[in-house]
Design a protein around this motif. Structure first.
Motif, PDB file in Angstrom:
ATOM      1  N   LEU A 255       9.246 -14.403  14.870  1.00 18.91           N
ATOM      2  CA  LEU A 255      10.084 -13.600  15.092  1.00 18.91           C
ATOM      3  C   LEU A 255       9.196 -13.342  17.233  1.00 18.91           C
ATOM      4  O   LEU A 255      10.157 -13.059  18.446  1.00 18.91           O
ATOM      5  CB  LEU A 255       9.283 -11.895  14.668  1.00 18.91           C
ATOM      6  CG  LEU A 255      10.174 -12.083  13.561  1.00 18.91           C
ATOM      7  CD1 LEU A 255       9.003 -10.655  13.413  1.00 18.91           C
ATOM      8  CD2 LEU A 255      11.430 -11.575  13.349  1.00 18.91           C
ATOM      9  N   LYS A 256       8.421 -13.500  17.423  1.00 20.02           N
ATOM     10  CA  LYS A 256       8.258 -14.074  18.813  1.00 20.02           C
ATOM     11  C   LYS A 256       9.009 -14.932  19.358  1.00 20.02           C
ATOM     12  O   LYS A 256       8.880 -15.207  20.707  1.00 20.02           O
ATOM     13  CB  LYS A 256       6.625 -14.488  18.657  1.00 20.02           C
ATOM     14  CG  LYS A 256       5.818 -14.494  20.140  1.00 20.02           C
ATOM     15  CD  LYS A 256       5.170 -13.259  20.299  1.00 20.02           C
ATOM     16  CE  LYS A 256       4.344 -13.199  21.479  1.00 20.02           C
ATOM     17  NZ  LYS A 256       3.776 -12.142  21.937  1.00 20.02           N
ATOM     18  N   GLU A 257       9.421 -15.931  18.512  1.00 24.50           N
ATOM     19  CA  GLU A 257      10.241 -16.628  19.629  1.00 24.50           C
ATOM     20  C   GLU A 257      11.251 -16.508  20.021  1.00 24.50           C
ATOM     21  O   GLU A 257      12.543 -17.012  20.212  1.00 24.50           O
ATOM     22  CB  GLU A 257      10.057 -17.734  18.418  1.00 24.50           C
ATOM     23  CG  GLU A 257       9.293 -19.062  19.119  1.00 24.50           C
ATOM     24  CD  GLU A 257       8.616 -20.391  17.877  1.00 24.50           C
ATOM     25  OE1 GLU A 257      10.118 -20.766  16.867  1.00 24.50           O
ATOM     26  OE2 GLU A 257       7.128 -20.788  17.479  1.00 24.50           O
ATOM     27  N   LYS A 258      11.988 -15.787  18.434  1.00 22.83           N
ATOM     28  CA  LYS A 258      13.469 -14.759  19.097  1.00 22.83           C
ATOM     29  C   LYS A 258      12.885 -13.642  20.247  1.00 22.83           C
ATOM     30  O   LYS A 258      14.473 -13.314  20.775  1.00 22.83           O
ATOM     31  CB  LYS A 258      13.587 -14.479  17.989  1.00 22.83           C
ATOM     32  CG  LYS A 258      14.118 -15.417  17.078  1.00 22.83           C
ATOM     33  CD  LYS A 258      14.509 -15.199  15.513  1.00 22.83           C
ATOM     34  CE  LYS A 258      15.814 -15.684  14.832  1.00 22.83           C
ATOM     35  NZ  LYS A 258      14.960 -17.217  14.448  1.00 22.83           N
ATOM     36  N   GLY A 259      12.214 -13.603  20.840  1.00 21.02           N
ATOM     37  CA  GLY A 259      11.888 -12.453  21.031  1.00 21.02           C
ATOM     38  C   GLY A 259      11.879 -10.986  21.370  1.00 21.02           C
ATOM     39  O   GLY A 259      11.793  -9.833  22.094  1.00 21.02           O
ATOM     40  N   ILE A 260      11.157 -11.157  20.308  1.00 15.14           N
ATOM     41  CA  ILE A 260      10.450  -9.854  19.733  1.00 15.14           C
ATOM     42  C   ILE A 260       8.583 -10.135  20.033  1.00 15.14           C
ATOM     43  O   ILE A 260       7.881 -10.745  18.914  1.00 15.14           O
ATOM     44  CB  ILE A 260      10.929  -9.735  18.122  1.00 15.14           C
ATOM     45  CG1 ILE A 260      12.075  -9.571  18.262  1.00 15.14           C
ATOM     46  CG2 ILE A 260      10.340  -8.576  17.976  1.00 15.14           C
ATOM     47  CD1 ILE A 260      12.923  -9.526  16.155  1.00 15.14           C
ATOM     48  N   ASP A 261       8.729  -9.120  20.819  1.00 13.15           N
ATOM     49  CA  ASP A 261       6.766  -8.895  20.803  1.00 13.15           C
ATOM     50  C   ASP A 261       5.854  -8.547  20.030  1.00 13.15           C
ATOM     51  O   ASP A 261       5.296  -7.410  20.589  1.00 13.15           O
ATOM     52  CB  ASP A 261       6.858  -8.091  22.283  1.00 13.15           C
ATOM     53  CG  ASP A 261       5.396  -8.128  23.055  1.00 13.15           C
ATOM     54  OD1 ASP A 261       4.702  -9.572  22.668  1.00 13.15           O
ATOM     55  OD2 ASP A 261       4.279  -7.230  23.412  1.00 13.15           O
ATOM     56  N   VAL A 262       5.832  -9.488  18.797  1.00 10.96           N
ATOM     57  CA  VAL A 262       4.759  -8.732  17.744  1.00 10.96           C
ATOM     58  C   VAL A 262       3.429  -9.395  17.854  1.00 10.96           C
ATOM     59  O   VAL A 262       3.277 -10.669  18.477  1.00 10.96           O
ATOM     60  CB  VAL A 262       5.371  -9.477  16.137  1.00 10.96           C
ATOM     61  CG1 VAL A 262       6.460  -8.363  15.683  1.00 10.96           C
ATOM     62  CG2 VAL A 262       6.474 -11.338  16.040  1.00 10.96           C
ATOM     63  N   ASN A 263       2.379  -8.851  16.620  1.00  9.39           N
ATOM     64  CA  ASN A 263       1.208  -9.813  16.779  1.00  9.39           C
ATOM     65  C   ASN A 263       0.960 -11.342  16.148  1.00  9.39           C
ATOM     66  O   ASN A 263       1.205 -10.699  15.058  1.00  9.39           O
ATOM     67  CB  ASN A 263       0.516  -8.515  16.442  1.00  9.39           C
ATOM     68  CG  ASN A 263      -0.761  -9.285  16.217  1.00  9.39           C
ATOM     69  OD1 ASN A 263      -1.227 -10.521  16.916  1.00  9.39           O
ATOM     70  ND2 ASN A 263      -1.826  -8.804  15.419  1.00  9.39           N
ATOM     71  N   VAL A 264       1.173 -11.958  16.579  1.00  9.42           N
ATOM     72  CA  VAL A 264       1.122 -12.980  16.102  1.00  9.42           C
ATOM     73  C   VAL A 264      -0.715 -13.928  15.165  1.00  9.42           C
ATOM     74  O   VAL A 264      -0.248 -14.728  14.326  1.00  9.42           O
ATOM     75  CB  VAL A 264       1.520 -14.631  16.913  1.00  9.42           C
ATOM     76  CG1 VAL A 264       3.402 -14.611  17.364  1.00  9.42           C
ATOM     77  CG2 VAL A 264       0.773 -14.792  17.854  1.00  9.42           C
ATOM     78  N   ALA A 265      -1.298 -12.944  15.824  1.00  8.97           N
ATOM     79  CA  ALA A 265      -1.828 -12.892  15.366  1.00  8.97           C
ATOM     80  C   ALA A 265      -2.071 -12.026  13.804  1.00  8.97           C
ATOM     81  O   ALA A 265      -3.361 -12.310  12.924  1.00  8.97           O
ATOM     82  CB  ALA A 265      -3.295 -12.447  16.402  1.00  8.97           C
TER      83      ALA A 265
END
Length: 283
Positions: A255-265
């Motif tokens: 999701l982060k790589e697709k530009g969605i600013d989620v918490n990857v932790a």
């Protein structure tokens, strides 16, 4: 400090053609009351390590302290240690052998020299703690379901009132509901009984959900020793040694790589859901 390991090494079959160093210079501390997860691929040394913790295996070299006492000291009381540090093996139902469940759970306290009344009292308390209903107490252990056998086996260790509970793959072979039931019960025991819990598991989701800290074993060494978030941040390095992170970790990174600013932790479904809802709420 509950358990302290200093420069511990273990060699199987030393001096033979089958010689193999299973543990290499292990240094660890496990404070009282912590919930620790241990992960590692088959042959990484995790099962060998936990069998050192209650003296079932003696280190080739190095020291192991329980509550400040070196368990390898002359005249150290190993029987007392095994009452304090309880080990539930993988497929613990293979350890069940008495005519009925209650008698089986009484076996450990009886070996501690307690009276019949005290043994039965402890057995009933332990069976209640693991959530096994009273209607099963007089049943043969072999008539129980897989999950019920697992509960009875864990109760057999709890009846000895250990301070440390070590579980080697306690959910192996159980269906998803049985697995969740057992682990939720262990988490409940951890909070209610002031236990130190050491859980060996192949399930990254389970370890991420329940453990305060994760020890990653690889080729007999400690590869990582940190919180779930910090350990699973190394998901690419874990993949290189045949392990993985929880599925949630991969989803959040995608999701982060697709530009969605989620918490990857995020390491649990709940954390991931909260992060995604927060992002959606801001849109």
């Amino acid at each position: 400090m509950s358990i302290k390991i200093e420069h511990l090494n273990y060699v199987y079959s030393p001096g033979t053609a089958y010689e193999k160093q299973a543990l290499k210079d292990i240094c660890l501390e496990i404070p009282h009351g912590e919930f620790v997860g241990i992960i590692g691929h088959t042959g990484s040394g995790k099962s060998t390590l936990i069998q050192h913790l209650n003296g079932l295996i003696r280190a080739t070299s190095g020291e192991l302290y329980y509550n400040g006492e070196n368990i390898y000291s002359e005249n150290y009381n190993m029987k007392a240690l095994r009452s304090q540090v309880g080990l539930v093996f993988q497929y613990p139902e293979h350890q069940l052998f008495e005519v009925d469940v209650l008698s089986d759970v009484c076996f450990g306290p009886k070996n501690q020299g307690l009276s019949k009344e005290e043994c039965e009292k402890r057995a009933r308390e332990a069976l209640k703690l693991v959530g096994l209903k009273e209607k099963y107490y007089q049943s043969s252990p072999f008539e129980l379901s897989g999950g019920q056998k697992r509960r009875a086996a864990i109760a057999g260790v709890l009846a000895m009132q250990p301070k440390v509970l070590i579980l080697d793959e306690p959910t192996a072979g159980l269906d998803p509901k049985g697995r969740d039931d057992i682990l939720d019960q262990i988490a409940y025991l951890h909070k209610k009984s002031d236990l130190t819990v050491i859980l060996v598991s192949h399930s990254m989701e389970d370890i991420a959900k329940y453990a305060d800290r994760i020890i990653v074993m690889n080729h007999g060494k400690v590869m990582y020793n940190d919180t779930p978030k910090k350990v699973f941040a190394h998901y690419k390095e874990l993949e290189e040694v045949g392990l993985a992170a929880p599925q949630v970790t991969y989803i959040m990174h995608e999701l982060k790589e697709k530009g969605i600013d989620v918490n990857v932790a995020a390491t649990t479904v709940e954390e991931a859901a909260d992060s995604i809802m927060e992002v959606l709420g801001h849109d």
